[in-house]
Design a protein around this motif. Structure first.
Motif, PDB file in Angstrom:
ATOM      1  N   GLY A  64       0.830  -1.195   0.000  1.00  0.00           N
ATOM      2  CA  GLY A  64       0.000   0.000   0.000  1.00  0.00           C
ATOM      3  C   GLY A  64       0.867   1.249   0.000  1.00  0.00           C
ATOM      4  N   ILE A  66       1.441   5.014   2.143  1.00  0.00           N
ATOM      5  CA  ILE A  66       1.188   5.880   3.291  1.00  0.00           C
ATOM      6  C   ILE A  66       1.717   7.250   2.911  1.00  0.00           C
ATOM      7  CG2 ILE A  66       1.522   6.229   5.754  1.00  0.00           C
ATOM      8  CD1 ILE A  66       2.354   3.212   5.861  1.00  0.00           C
ATOM      9  N   ARG A  77      -2.983  10.180   4.026  1.00  0.00           N
ATOM     10  CA  ARG A  77      -3.766   9.027   3.573  1.00  0.00           C
ATOM     11  C   ARG A  77      -2.920   7.775   3.714  1.00  0.00           C
ATOM     12  NH1 ARG A  77      -8.239   8.141   0.993  1.00  0.00           N
ATOM     13  NH2 ARG A  77      -8.569  10.336   0.656  1.00  0.00           N
ATOM     14  N   ALA A  78      -3.560   6.694   4.126  1.00  0.00           N
ATOM     15  CA  ALA A  78      -2.938   5.365   4.150  1.00  0.00           C
ATOM     16  C   ALA A  78      -3.923   4.423   3.480  1.00  0.00           C
ATOM     17  CB  ALA A  78      -2.642   4.922   5.579  1.00  0.00           C
ATOM     18  N   GLU A  79      -3.509   3.868   2.340  1.00  0.00           N
ATOM     19  CA  GLU A  79      -4.450   3.077   1.551  1.00  0.00           C
ATOM     20  C   GLU A  79      -3.697   2.096   0.650  1.00  0.00           C
ATOM     21  OE1 GLU A  79      -8.178   3.961  -1.493  1.00  0.00           O
ATOM     22  OE2 GLU A  79      -7.436   5.549  -0.203  1.00  0.00           O
ATOM     23  N   ALA A  80      -4.372   1.033   0.315  1.00  0.00           N
ATOM     24  CA  ALA A  80      -3.853   0.070  -0.664  1.00  0.00           C
ATOM     25  C   ALA A  80      -4.890  -0.043  -1.783  1.00  0.00           C
ATOM     26  CB  ALA A  80      -3.600  -1.281  -0.018  1.00  0.00           C
ATOM     27  N   PRO A  81      -4.867   0.901  -2.742  1.00  0.00           N
ATOM     28  CA  PRO A  81      -5.841   0.852  -3.837  1.00  0.00           C
ATOM     29  C   PRO A  81      -5.619  -0.349  -4.749  1.00  0.00           C
ATOM     30  CG  PRO A  81      -4.264   2.603  -4.197  1.00  0.00           C
ATOM     31  CD  PRO A  81      -3.982   2.038  -2.848  1.00  0.00           C
ATOM     32  N   GLY A 121      -8.163  10.057  -2.778  1.00  0.00           N
ATOM     33  CA  GLY A 121      -8.340   8.622  -2.977  1.00  0.00           C
ATOM     34  C   GLY A 121      -8.927   8.269  -4.331  1.00  0.00           C
ATOM     35  N   ARG A 123      -9.201   7.267  -8.096  1.00  0.00           N
ATOM     36  CA  ARG A 123      -8.295   6.437  -8.897  1.00  0.00           C
ATOM     37  C   ARG A 123      -8.848   6.227 -10.283  1.00  0.00           C
ATOM     38  NH1 ARG A 123      -9.081   1.918  -4.492  1.00  0.00           N
ATOM     39  NH2 ARG A 123      -9.176   3.801  -3.342  1.00  0.00           N
TER      40      ARG A 123
END
Length: 157
Positions: A64, A66, A77-81, A121, A123
């Motif tokens: 992901g 960060i 943001r912390a995400e694993a799209p 976020g 995409r």
């Protein structure tokens, strides 16, 4: 700087420098040596990069992304799209291109690359392509990669 091990990743930002050590400790330091912010990445093995203008920093970790304010290390943001394999900063200060791991099977959904807005976020799938694992130079629309121990220019992603 306290309890930070020797940095594995070092990068400049608009107000100083960022260091990421092998334990996942991330520190922002001013040119005068004052600690501006500290953050702990969930574990070791992250890759640090700073976006255009030196405002945002990203750590690719655990598949992901960060994202932090580069100066204060406040979490953005912390995400694993997707299962992230590599990240390139694009011209927009909040835009990155993500190389995603290939789907488990040809029938599995999922793009090979995503254009990702690290603030919102949002995409967008991007056609797959061969892209060099390069980093953008701060303040310039120029990408570099390692060549026999020296930096070489690379094609934009």
């Amino acid at each position: 700087m306290g309890d930070i091990a020797p940095p594995e990743w070092l990068s400049g930002h608009a107000g100083g420098v960022l260091a990421l050590d092998a334990t996942g400790q991330l520190v922002s330091v001013s040119p005068e040596g004052k600690v501006l912010g500290q953050a702990q990445v969930p574990g070791p093995g992250g890759r640090l990069s700073v976006g255009p203008g030196g405002v945002l920093a990203a750590v690719e970790w655990g598949g992901g992304v960060i994202v932090y304010d580069a100066r204060t290390l406040e979490l953005v943001r912390a995400e694993a799209p997707c299962t992230v394999e590599f990240l390139w900063w694009l011209d927009g200060a909040d835009q990155v291109l993500l190389a995603c791991a290939a789907p488990a099977s040809p029938d599995a959904p999922g793009p090979a690359s995503l254009r990702f807005n690290v603030r919102t976020g949002a995409r967008e799938a991007v056609p797959a392509g061969t892209r060099a694992p390069a980093r953008r130079l701060s303040g310039r629309a120029l990408y570099v990669q390692g060549c026999d121990g020296f930096p070489c220019t690379a094609s934009p992603p």
